[in-house]
Design a protein around this motif. Structure first.
Motif, PDB file in Angstrom:
ATOM      1  N   SER A 196       0.754  -1.294  -0.027  1.00 44.53           N
ATOM      2  CA  SER A 196      -0.071   0.102   0.047  1.00 44.53           C
ATOM      3  C   SER A 196       0.789   1.295  -0.186  1.00 44.53           C
ATOM      4  N   ASP A 197       1.956   1.274   0.685  1.00 44.25           N
ATOM      5  CA  ASP A 197       2.939   2.397   0.643  1.00 44.25           C
ATOM      6  C   ASP A 197       3.405   2.723  -0.740  1.00 44.25           C
ATOM      7  N   LEU A 198       3.774   1.547  -1.435  1.00 47.03           N
ATOM      8  CA  LEU A 198       4.552   1.700  -2.538  1.00 47.03           C
ATOM      9  C   LEU A 198       3.348   2.045  -3.640  1.00 47.03           C
ATOM     10  N   GLU A 199       2.232   1.956  -3.574  1.00 47.08           N
ATOM     11  CA  GLU A 199       0.938   2.223  -4.237  1.00 47.08           C
ATOM     12  C   GLU A 199       0.764   3.606  -4.214  1.00 47.08           C
ATOM     13  N   TYR A 200       0.830   4.278  -2.769  1.00 49.55           N
ATOM     14  CA  TYR A 200       0.674   5.681  -2.603  1.00 49.55           C
ATOM     15  C   TYR A 200       2.114   6.545  -3.112  1.00 49.55           C
ATOM     16  N   ASP A 201       3.185   5.742  -2.960  1.00 50.07           N
ATOM     17  CA  ASP A 201       4.651   6.535  -3.400  1.00 50.07           C
ATOM     18  C   ASP A 201       4.275   6.517  -5.020  1.00 50.07           C
ATOM     19  N   LEU A 202       3.623   5.674  -5.546  1.00 47.37           N
ATOM     20  CA  LEU A 202       3.685   5.767  -6.988  1.00 47.37           C
ATOM     21  C   LEU A 202       2.405   6.661  -7.806  1.00 47.37           C
ATOM     22  N   SER A 203       1.429   6.788  -6.722  1.00 52.92           N
ATOM     23  CA  SER A 203       0.343   7.422  -7.415  1.00 52.92           C
ATOM     24  C   SER A 203      -0.002   8.774  -6.349  1.00 52.92           C
ATOM     25  N   GLY A 204       0.501   8.867  -5.147  1.00 46.51           N
ATOM     26  CA  GLY A 204       0.371  10.104  -4.372  1.00 46.51           C
ATOM     27  C   GLY A 204      -1.048  10.130  -3.858  1.00 46.51           C
ATOM     28  N   VAL A 205      -1.922   9.054  -3.933  1.00 43.93           N
ATOM     29  CA  VAL A 205      -3.148   8.922  -3.376  1.00 43.93           C
ATOM     30  C   VAL A 205      -3.100   7.658  -2.518  1.00 43.93           C
ATOM     31  N   ASP A 206      -3.883   8.057  -1.201  1.00 41.62           N
ATOM     32  CA  ASP A 206      -3.766   6.947   0.165  1.00 41.62           C
ATOM     33  C   ASP A 206      -5.088   6.334  -0.107  1.00 41.62           C
ATOM     34  N   THR A 207      -5.033   4.990  -0.330  1.00 43.41           N
ATOM     35  CA  THR A 207      -6.133   4.410  -0.575  1.00 43.41           C
ATOM     36  C   THR A 207      -6.213   3.243   0.480  1.00 43.41           C
ATOM     37  N   SER A 208      -5.049   3.065   1.241  1.00 39.79           N
ATOM     38  CA  SER A 208      -4.876   1.922   2.387  1.00 39.79           C
ATOM     39  C   SER A 208      -5.819   2.182   3.433  1.00 39.79           C
ATOM     40  N   LYS A 209      -6.539   1.093   3.871  1.00 44.15           N
ATOM     41  CA  LYS A 209      -7.575   1.294   5.094  1.00 44.15           C
ATOM     42  C   LYS A 209      -6.834   0.644   6.500  1.00 44.15           C
ATOM     43  N   GLN A 210      -5.715   0.060   6.340  1.00 47.22           N
ATOM     44  CA  GLN A 210      -5.002  -0.589   7.317  1.00 47.22           C
ATOM     45  C   GLN A 210      -3.892   0.097   7.770  1.00 47.22           C
ATOM     46  N   ALA A 211      -3.597   0.032   9.086  1.00 45.33           N
ATOM     47  CA  ALA A 211      -2.148   0.487   9.490  1.00 45.33           C
ATOM     48  C   ALA A 211      -1.104  -0.357   9.277  1.00 45.33           C
ATOM     49  N   ASN A 212       0.102   0.198   9.175  1.00 42.96           N
ATOM     50  CA  ASN A 212       1.241  -0.586   8.948  1.00 42.96           C
ATOM     51  C   ASN A 212       1.976  -1.304  10.252  1.00 42.96           C
ATOM     52  N   LYS A 213       2.447  -2.507  10.049  1.00 42.25           N
ATOM     53  CA  LYS A 213       2.745  -2.984  11.171  1.00 42.25           C
ATOM     54  C   LYS A 213       4.098  -2.278  11.528  1.00 42.25           C
ATOM     55  N   VAL A 214       4.257  -2.386  12.942  1.00 39.82           N
ATOM     56  CA  VAL A 214       5.282  -1.606  13.710  1.00 39.82           C
ATOM     57  C   VAL A 214       6.324  -2.470  14.265  1.00 39.82           C
ATOM     58  N   ILE A 215       7.600  -2.144  14.429  1.00 41.56           N
ATOM     59  CA  ILE A 215       8.377  -3.267  15.095  1.00 41.56           C
ATOM     60  C   ILE A 215       9.408  -2.031  15.832  1.00 41.56           C
ATOM     61  N   ARG A 216       9.703  -2.698  16.996  1.00 42.83           N
ATOM     62  CA  ARG A 216      10.806  -1.771  17.816  1.00 42.83           C
ATOM     63  C   ARG A 216      11.931  -2.829  17.863  1.00 42.83           C
ATOM     64  N   THR A 217      13.267  -2.270  17.461  1.00 42.56           N
ATOM     65  CA  THR A 217      14.322  -2.835  17.329  1.00 42.56           C
ATOM     66  C   THR A 217      15.486  -2.081  17.649  1.00 42.56           C
ATOM     67  N   ALA A 218      16.787  -2.641  18.325  1.00 42.27           N
ATOM     68  CA  ALA A 218      17.868  -1.561  18.495  1.00 42.27           C
ATOM     69  C   ALA A 218      18.821  -2.362  17.179  1.00 42.27           C
ATOM     70  N   ASP A 219      18.422  -3.319  16.389  1.00 42.75           N
ATOM     71  CA  ASP A 219      19.136  -3.782  15.439  1.00 42.75           C
ATOM     72  C   ASP A 219      19.616  -2.658  14.152  1.00 42.75           C
ATOM     73  N   ASN A 220      20.734  -2.841  13.470  1.00 44.30           N
ATOM     74  CA  ASN A 220      20.942  -1.959  12.211  1.00 44.30           C
ATOM     75  C   ASN A 220      19.829  -2.282  11.274  1.00 44.30           C
ATOM     76  N   VAL A 221      18.741  -1.765  10.895  1.00 44.85           N
ATOM     77  CA  VAL A 221      17.897  -2.356   9.901  1.00 44.85           C
ATOM     78  C   VAL A 221      17.975  -1.337   8.391  1.00 44.85           C
ATOM     79  N   THR A 222      17.531  -1.964   7.510  1.00 46.99           N
ATOM     80  CA  THR A 222      17.587  -1.265   6.225  1.00 46.99           C
ATOM     81  C   THR A 222      16.181  -0.320   6.119  1.00 46.99           C
ATOM     82  N   VAL A 223      16.348   0.869   5.954  1.00 45.21           N
ATOM     83  CA  VAL A 223      15.262   1.933   5.960  1.00 45.21           C
ATOM     84  C   VAL A 223      15.125   2.686   4.501  1.00 45.21           C
ATOM     85  N   VAL A 224      14.232   3.091   4.108  1.00 42.31           N
ATOM     86  CA  VAL A 224      14.038   3.884   2.793  1.00 42.31           C
ATOM     87  C   VAL A 224      14.139   5.412   3.313  1.00 42.31           C
TER      88      VAL A 224
END
Length: 193
Positions: A35-63
């Motif tokens: 859904s995030d990718l679709e928003y980034d492509l069109s600029g229109v938010d059509t998602s009806k559900q919240a993103n999963k959230v994670i808490r970590t101290a690990d070094n993660v890949t972020v955009v």
């Protein structure tokens, strides 16, 4: 020209390797999804559900805003918007970092719409049981001759505007349909009285 001559690929990480913590003092990450990718492509938010959230101290890949992200699930690409800055990227996505001779939005246009690239993906999926794109397919992609950067910018901007217009039209058709169904229900209810 091979894609790797003008693009660096970075694969997202497996969530199985991330050590999730319940501690509220460690960084919290939203997980980038389709859904995030679709928003980034069109600029229109059509998602009806919240993103999963994670808490970590690990070094993660972020955009980062401006990154080109390619989905190995859908085979679609988009340019990350400010809204999704610092979202955690899973192994279902790849970041494509372009050099100065290739504009990000033009690369998205090529990956999503170019007939030669679509054919290369299709050939790469021959014989596979699971229709999922692979890192190797991206690494082996050959790009067409690139136009000037100014032309790439123009094509990329027009493509993104067309994506936004397409989605808005689809949403309009859906709302008109839903309104028609509601009106039919009201007429039907009036007949029963």
């Amino acid at each position: 020209m091979n894609l790797l001559t003008v693009v660096k690929l970075s694969v997202g990480m497996s969530l199985y390797r991330v050590h999730e913590l319940k501690n509220e003092h460690v960084p919290k990450y939203f997980i980038y999804n389709q859904s995030d990718l679709e928003y980034d492509l069109s600029g229109v938010d059509t998602s009806k559900q919240a993103n999963k959230v994670i808490r970590t101290a690990d070094n993660v890949t972020v955009v980062r805003a401006g990154d080109v992200v390619f989905s190995l699930i859908s085979g679609k690409a988009a340019v990350v918007t400010n809204k999704h800055e610092k979202y955690l990227l899973t192994q279902n996505y790849i970041i494509l970092s372009t050099d100065s001779c290739l504009e990000s939005k033009y690369l998205v246009y090529l990956l999503n719409e170019n007939a030669s690239i679509k054919r290369q993906f299709w050939i790469g999926m021959q014989g596979s049981r699971v229709l999922k794109y692979t890192l190797k397919q991206l690494q082996n992609l050959n790009l067409p001759v690139l136009p000037t950067n100014d032309r790439q910018k123009l094509i990329g901007e027009i493509y993104f505007k067309q994506q936004q217009l397409k989605l808005l039209r689809e949403m309009n058709v859906k709302r008109k349909y839903e309104l028609g169904v509601i009106q039919l229900k009201e007429v039907n209810d009036d007949e029963r009285r």
